[in-house]
Design a protein around this motif. Structure first.
Motif, PDB file in Angstrom:
ATOM      1  N   GLY A 354     -54.584 -24.159   3.507  1.00  0.00           N
ATOM      2  CA  GLY A 354     -55.074 -23.092   2.763  1.00  0.00           C
ATOM      3  C   GLY A 354     -53.642 -22.862   2.184  1.00  0.00           C
ATOM      4  N   TRP A 355     -52.354 -23.326   3.487  1.00  0.00           N
ATOM      5  CA  TRP A 355     -50.907 -22.408   4.364  1.00  0.00           C
ATOM      6  C   TRP A 355     -50.161 -24.049   2.590  1.00  0.00           C
ATOM      7  CZ3 TRP A 355     -48.319 -19.876   8.005  1.00  0.00           C
ATOM      8  CH2 TRP A 355     -49.522 -18.763   8.377  1.00  0.00           C
ATOM      9  N   GLN A 356     -49.123 -23.603   2.243  1.00  0.00           N
ATOM     10  CA  GLN A 356     -48.184 -23.990   1.871  1.00  0.00           C
ATOM     11  C   GLN A 356     -47.388 -25.166   3.670  1.00  0.00           C
ATOM     12  OE1 GLN A 356     -45.812 -22.424  -1.538  1.00  0.00           O
ATOM     13  NE2 GLN A 356     -47.328 -21.190  -1.901  1.00  0.00           N
ATOM     14  N   VAL A 357     -47.428 -26.596   3.107  1.00  0.00           N
ATOM     15  CA  VAL A 357     -46.967 -26.601   4.055  1.00  0.00           C
ATOM     16  C   VAL A 357     -45.595 -27.665   3.338  1.00  0.00           C
ATOM     17  CG1 VAL A 357     -46.404 -28.111   6.574  1.00  0.00           C
ATOM     18  CG2 VAL A 357     -48.954 -26.433   5.934  1.00  0.00           C
ATOM     19  N   GLN A 358     -44.135 -27.590   3.703  1.00  0.00           N
ATOM     20  CA  GLN A 358     -43.516 -28.878   3.987  1.00  0.00           C
ATOM     21  C   GLN A 358     -43.461 -29.404   5.330  1.00  0.00           C
ATOM     22  OE1 GLN A 358     -40.346 -27.620   1.163  1.00  0.00           O
ATOM     23  NE2 GLN A 358     -39.416 -29.436   1.005  1.00  0.00           N
ATOM     24  N   GLU A 359     -42.512 -30.797   5.794  1.00  0.00           N
ATOM     25  CA  GLU A 359     -41.972 -30.753   6.515  1.00  0.00           C
ATOM     26  C   GLU A 359     -40.528 -31.261   6.200  1.00  0.00           C
ATOM     27  OE1 GLU A 359     -42.466 -34.446   9.413  1.00  0.00           O
ATOM     28  OE2 GLU A 359     -44.032 -33.916   8.120  1.00  0.00           O
ATOM     29  N   SER A 360     -39.506 -30.954   7.162  1.00  0.00           N
ATOM     30  CA  SER A 360     -38.784 -30.712   6.888  1.00  0.00           C
ATOM     31  C   SER A 360     -37.158 -31.508   7.962  1.00  0.00           C
ATOM     32  CB  SER A 360     -37.252 -29.128   6.913  1.00  0.00           C
ATOM     33  OG  SER A 360     -35.736 -29.405   6.368  1.00  0.00           O
ATOM     34  N   ASN A 379     -41.769 -25.596   7.199  1.00  0.00           N
ATOM     35  CA  ASN A 379     -41.258 -24.780   6.369  1.00  0.00           C
ATOM     36  C   ASN A 379     -42.910 -24.384   5.933  1.00  0.00           C
ATOM     37  OD1 ASN A 379     -38.503 -24.624   6.514  1.00  0.00           O
ATOM     38  ND2 ASN A 379     -38.818 -25.790   4.793  1.00  0.00           N
ATOM     39  N   LEU A 380     -43.587 -23.188   6.507  1.00  0.00           N
ATOM     40  CA  LEU A 380     -44.152 -22.806   6.232  1.00  0.00           C
ATOM     41  C   LEU A 380     -44.776 -21.682   5.458  1.00  0.00           C
ATOM     42  CD1 LEU A 380     -45.867 -23.349   9.896  1.00  0.00           C
ATOM     43  CD2 LEU A 380     -46.416 -24.578   7.626  1.00  0.00           C
ATOM     44  N   VAL A 381     -45.770 -20.840   4.297  1.00  0.00           N
ATOM     45  CA  VAL A 381     -46.590 -20.018   3.742  1.00  0.00           C
ATOM     46  C   VAL A 381     -47.415 -19.774   3.905  1.00  0.00           C
ATOM     47  CG1 VAL A 381     -45.386 -18.997   1.765  1.00  0.00           C
ATOM     48  CG2 VAL A 381     -44.193 -20.749   2.550  1.00  0.00           C
ATOM     49  N   ASN A 382     -47.731 -19.341   4.119  1.00  0.00           N
ATOM     50  CA  ASN A 382     -49.133 -18.884   4.304  1.00  0.00           C
ATOM     51  C   ASN A 382     -49.427 -18.425   3.297  1.00  0.00           C
ATOM     52  OD1 ASN A 382     -48.299 -15.687   4.842  1.00  0.00           O
ATOM     53  ND2 ASN A 382     -49.189 -15.409   6.382  1.00  0.00           N
ATOM     54  N   PRO A 383     -51.311 -17.688   2.982  1.00  0.00           N
ATOM     55  CA  PRO A 383     -51.545 -17.471   1.820  1.00  0.00           C
ATOM     56  C   PRO A 383     -51.223 -15.669   1.081  1.00  0.00           C
ATOM     57  CG  PRO A 383     -53.740 -18.353   2.835  1.00  0.00           C
ATOM     58  CD  PRO A 383     -52.134 -18.658   3.378  1.00  0.00           C
ATOM     59  N   GLU A 384     -50.780 -14.953   2.303  1.00  0.00           N
ATOM     60  CA  GLU A 384     -50.412 -14.050   2.215  1.00  0.00           C
ATOM     61  C   GLU A 384     -48.845 -13.901   1.851  1.00  0.00           C
ATOM     62  OE1 GLU A 384     -51.271 -14.356   4.803  1.00  0.00           O
ATOM     63  OE2 GLU A 384     -53.605 -13.939   3.490  1.00  0.00           O
ATOM     64  N   ASN A 385     -48.483 -15.274   1.487  1.00  0.00           N
ATOM     65  CA  ASN A 385     -46.148 -15.174   0.868  1.00  0.00           C
ATOM     66  C   ASN A 385     -46.145 -15.030   1.990  1.00  0.00           C
ATOM     67  OD1 ASN A 385     -45.262 -16.913  -0.937  1.00  0.00           O
ATOM     68  ND2 ASN A 385     -45.287 -14.785  -1.580  1.00  0.00           N
ATOM     69  N   GLU A 386     -46.364 -15.174   3.492  1.00  0.00           N
ATOM     70  CA  GLU A 386     -45.530 -15.091   5.041  1.00  0.00           C
ATOM     71  C   GLU A 386     -45.059 -16.083   5.203  1.00  0.00           C
ATOM     72  OE1 GLU A 386     -47.448 -10.773   6.177  1.00  0.00           O
ATOM     73  OE2 GLU A 386     -47.738 -13.130   6.877  1.00  0.00           O
ATOM     74  N   GLN A 387     -43.283 -15.784   5.233  1.00  0.00           N
ATOM     75  CA  GLN A 387     -42.484 -17.494   5.167  1.00  0.00           C
ATOM     76  C   GLN A 387     -42.214 -17.550   7.266  1.00  0.00           C
ATOM     77  OE1 GLN A 387     -39.028 -18.467   2.844  1.00  0.00           O
ATOM     78  NE2 GLN A 387     -40.194 -16.904   0.780  1.00  0.00           N
ATOM     79  N   TYR A 388     -42.339 -18.721   7.154  1.00  0.00           N
ATOM     80  CA  TYR A 388     -41.549 -19.260   8.099  1.00  0.00           C
ATOM     81  C   TYR A 388     -41.341 -20.203   8.806  1.00  0.00           C
ATOM     82  CZ  TYR A 388     -45.843 -15.617   9.391  1.00  0.00           C
ATOM     83  OH  TYR A 388     -46.924 -14.701   9.753  1.00  0.00           O
TER      84      TYR A 388
END
Length: 522
Positions: A354-360, A379-388
C-alpha cells in the motif's frame, strides 16, 4: 671483591649469544610478518601515512648515534621482558580472532620494549626509551578514528577557510563542507581535511620537542602546537585555492598546482613550528636559540649489576622458544567466522504493501567505498503522503578494514549542515527502547530529521567505540562479526515543528525494526 661489566667485544665474539639473539629476532619476524606486511601496505595506500616509511629509519639513526652508550648500559636480562613479549603474543592472538589490525600493530610496538629488557635489562630500556617510543608514529590509527578525525578537520578547515576567503573580499557561503563561490562550488573532501599534514607534522613536532633543550612543559607546547598549525595552514591552503579558482579558473583545484600548493603549505608549517621553538626559547630567556636544539647527548645508564651471559642465554632462550611456538600455533590454526542465515534486502520493498516504494541504488564509486555485502536504499511514501528514506547495510564480517561509514561523517560531504546532533541513550525517555543517533540537518531551505543506529548481533549501538568493544567480545565468544546499520530520514515540512517530525519518525522506526528482523538476525 669487585665485579666488572663484561666488555662488548667479548659478547660479540660469543657464538651462542649471537645465535640466541638471532633466534629471538627471527621468531618475532615470523610472529609479526602479517603485521609488517599490513603496515607496508597501509603506508603505501594511505597518503596521510606515507611518511611512516621514515619512522623506523629515524629510530635506527637515534640508536646508532648512542651505540657506545648502549654497550655501556647493558645490564642483566629481565624476565619482565619475557612478560611483555607474552603480552605481545596475546595481542596477536586478539588480531587473529578479531582481524582488528590495531591489535597486532600495538603488539609489534610493545615487543620492542620487551626485547630491550631481555637483551640489556632496565638500564638499556631507559637509554633507548625515546627512540623506541618514537616508533608509535609508524602505527596507523584505526580506519574509524581516521574517518571521525577527518570529518572534524574538514569542518574546521571549511569554516576557517571561508573566513579567510572573506578577507579577500570574495563573496562566499558554506553549506556543510561545500564552499559556495559566485562561479563554482568547492567541496572540502577527506583528502583536504589536513590529516596528510597532521600525521607527519606530529612526528616532526615530537622530534623537535625531543631535540629542544628545555623543561617538559616547553616541549609539550612545541608538540601540541602542531595541531593548530595544521588546521590553520590547511584552511589557508583551502582559502588560497578558492580565491585562485574564483579569479583564474577551476584548474587551480587539481593537478600539479594543487600538489605544489600542498607542499608549499607543508614547508610553511615547518617554518611556523621553528618560529614556535624560537618564541618558546626567547620567552624562557634563552639568547642563543640555535643552542637549544640538537640531538641530546646519550649518557650511559650504568646498570646496578653487570651483564650476565648465562642469565641472558636462559631468558632470551625462553623468550625465543615461547615466541616461536606461539607464532607457529597462531599462524597454523583455523580462523573462520560464523555468518548466520538471513533474508536478503531484495525482498524488503514487499514489506510495505500500500506504500509508494522506489529503490534508489547507489553509484558504483559510493557502493565500492561503503563495501557492504548487502544493502538497500528506499524512498517511501505512506498512504498519508508522509515521506521517508530508508538505508540499511549489512556486513558478513567486520574485519580487514570493512567497517561502517557513519552518516555523521558522510552527510556533511553532501553540503548538509548539522543544526542538532546527539545520541539518545537508553532510559525512560527513549521512545525506541535502544540507543540511537539523532540529527537535524539543513541544506538551503530543506531540513531533514535523521535517526541511525547499529544493529549488531542482537544488540543496538549508537556509539562507535562501544560497538567496537562489543564486536571484539562477540568475535571471541561467538565467532561472529556480522551486523547492520539502519538509517531513517524524513523531511521536516516548513509548516511543522521538529517535534512533529520526531513523532512521525519514531513510529516509522518501530515499524522498520519489526520488518527487519528476518533480514538482521540476532
Amino acid at each position: 671483591m669487585s665485579t666488572t661489566v663484561q666488555t662488548p667485544s667479548r659478547i660479540e665474539r660469543d657464538g651462542p649469544v649471537y645465535a640466541v639473539s638471532a633466534g629471538l629476532v627471527l621468531a618475532l619476524v615470523f610472529l609479526f610478518h602479517e603485521s609488517l606486511a599490513n603496515l607496508w601496505l597501509r603506508w603505501g595506500n594511505q597518503k596521510e601515512l606515507s611518511h611512516s616509511y621514515f619512522i623506523p629509519l629515524i629510530t635506527a639513526w637515534m640508536l646508532w648515534d648512542r651505540r657506545d652508550a648502549i654497550r655501556q648500559s647493558m645490564g642483566p636480562s629481565s624476565w619482565l621482558g619475557v612478560a611483555i613479549l607474552a603480552f605481545s603474543v596475546i595481542l596477536v592472538w586478539g588480531y587473529q580472532t578479531t582481524h582488528i589490525h590495531l591489535l597486532q600493530h600495538i603488539g609489534l610496538f610493545v615487543s620492542f620494549f620487551g626485547v630491550a629488557l631481555v637483551v640489556g635489562g632496565v638500564s638499556l630500556l631507559r637509554l633507548c626509551f625515546f627512540p623506541l617510543a618514537y616508533l608509535v608514529f609508524m602505527i596507523p590509527p584505526p580506519f574509524w578514528i581516521i574517518t571521525v578525525t577527518s570529518w572534524q578537520f574538514q569542518l574546521w578547515s571549511s569554516e576557517l577557510g571561508v573566513a579567510m576567503i572573506r578577507m579577500f573580499d570574495v563573496p562566499v557561503a558554506l553549506s556543510g563542507n561545500v564552499i559556495e563561490l559566485p562561479t563554482l562550488n568547492l567541496q572540502v573532501v577527506e583528502a583536504c581535511s589536513g590529516l596528510r599534514y597532521l600525521f607527519p607534522f606530529l612526528s616532526l613536532g615530537a622530534l623537535a620537542a625531543y631535540f629542544y633543550k628545555g623543561p617538559f612543559w616547553q616541549r609539550a607546547i612545541i608538540i601540541l602546537s602542531t595541531i593548530p598549525i595544521t588546521i590553520v595552514m590547511n584552511s589557508f591552503r583551502i582559502a588560497i585555492t578558492g580565491v585562485l579558482s574564483e579569479n583564474y579558473g577551476s584548474q587551480h583545484t587539481e593537478g600539479f598546482l594543487h600538489f605544489f600548493e600542498g607542499w608549499v603549505v607543508f614547508l610553511l608549517c615547518i617554518a611556523i613550528l621553528l618560529f614556535v621553538v624560537w618564541l618558546v626559547a626567547r620567552l624562557s630567556g634563552q639568547k642563543n636559540v640555535l643552542g637549544t636544539l640538537g640531538l641530546p647527548e646519550a649518557k650511559p645508564i650504568r646498570p646496578a649489576q653487570p651483564f650476565e651471559r648465562n642469565r641472558f642465554m636462559v631468558v632470551a632462550g625462553v623468550a625465543a622458544a615461547g615466541v616461536a611456538i606461539s607464532a607457529v600455533l597462531l599462524h597454523t590454526s583455523e580462523d573462520e567466522l560464523r555468518v548466520p542465515e538471513r533474508e536478503r534486502f531484495v525482498s524488503l520493498p514487499l514489506e510495505f504493501p500500500g506504500w509508494q516504494v522506489q529503490e534508489s541504488p547507489l553509484d558504483v564509486e559510493t557502493e565500492q567505498a561503503l563495501g557492504a555485502d548487502d544493502y538497500i536504499v528506499l524512498n517511501l511514501v505512506n498512504p498519508e503522503n508522509e515521506q521517508y528514506n530508508l538505508y540499511v547495510a549489512w556486513l558478513d564480517s567486520q574485519r580487514d578494514g570493512n567497517s561502517w561509514h557513519s552518516p555523521r561523517q558522510c552527510l556533511p560531504g553532501g553540503g548538509w549542515e548539522f543544526q542538532q546532533q546527539g545520541i539518545v541513550s537508553d532510559g525512560e525517555n527513549n521512545p525506541l527502547g535502544h540507543p540511537y543517533n539523532r540529527i537535524v540537518m539543513k541544506n538551503g531551505q530543506v531540513r531533514y530529521l535523521v535517526y541511525y543506529w547499529y544493529d549488531q548481533r542482537g544488540r543496538y549501538y549508537a556509539d562507535e567505540i562501544n560497538m567496537k568493544l562489543g564486536l571484539i567480545w562477540d568475535v571471541a565468544t561467538r565467532q561472529r562479526s556480522d551486523g547492520a546499520m539502519v538509517r531513517l530520514m524524513t523531511p521536516i515540512d516548513p509548516e511543522e515543528s521538529v517535534a512533529d517530525a520526531d513523532a512521525r519518525l519514531i513510529e516509522m522506526a518501530r515499524k522498520t525494526e519489526e520488518i527487519l528482523q528476518p533480514y538482521i538476525p540476532d
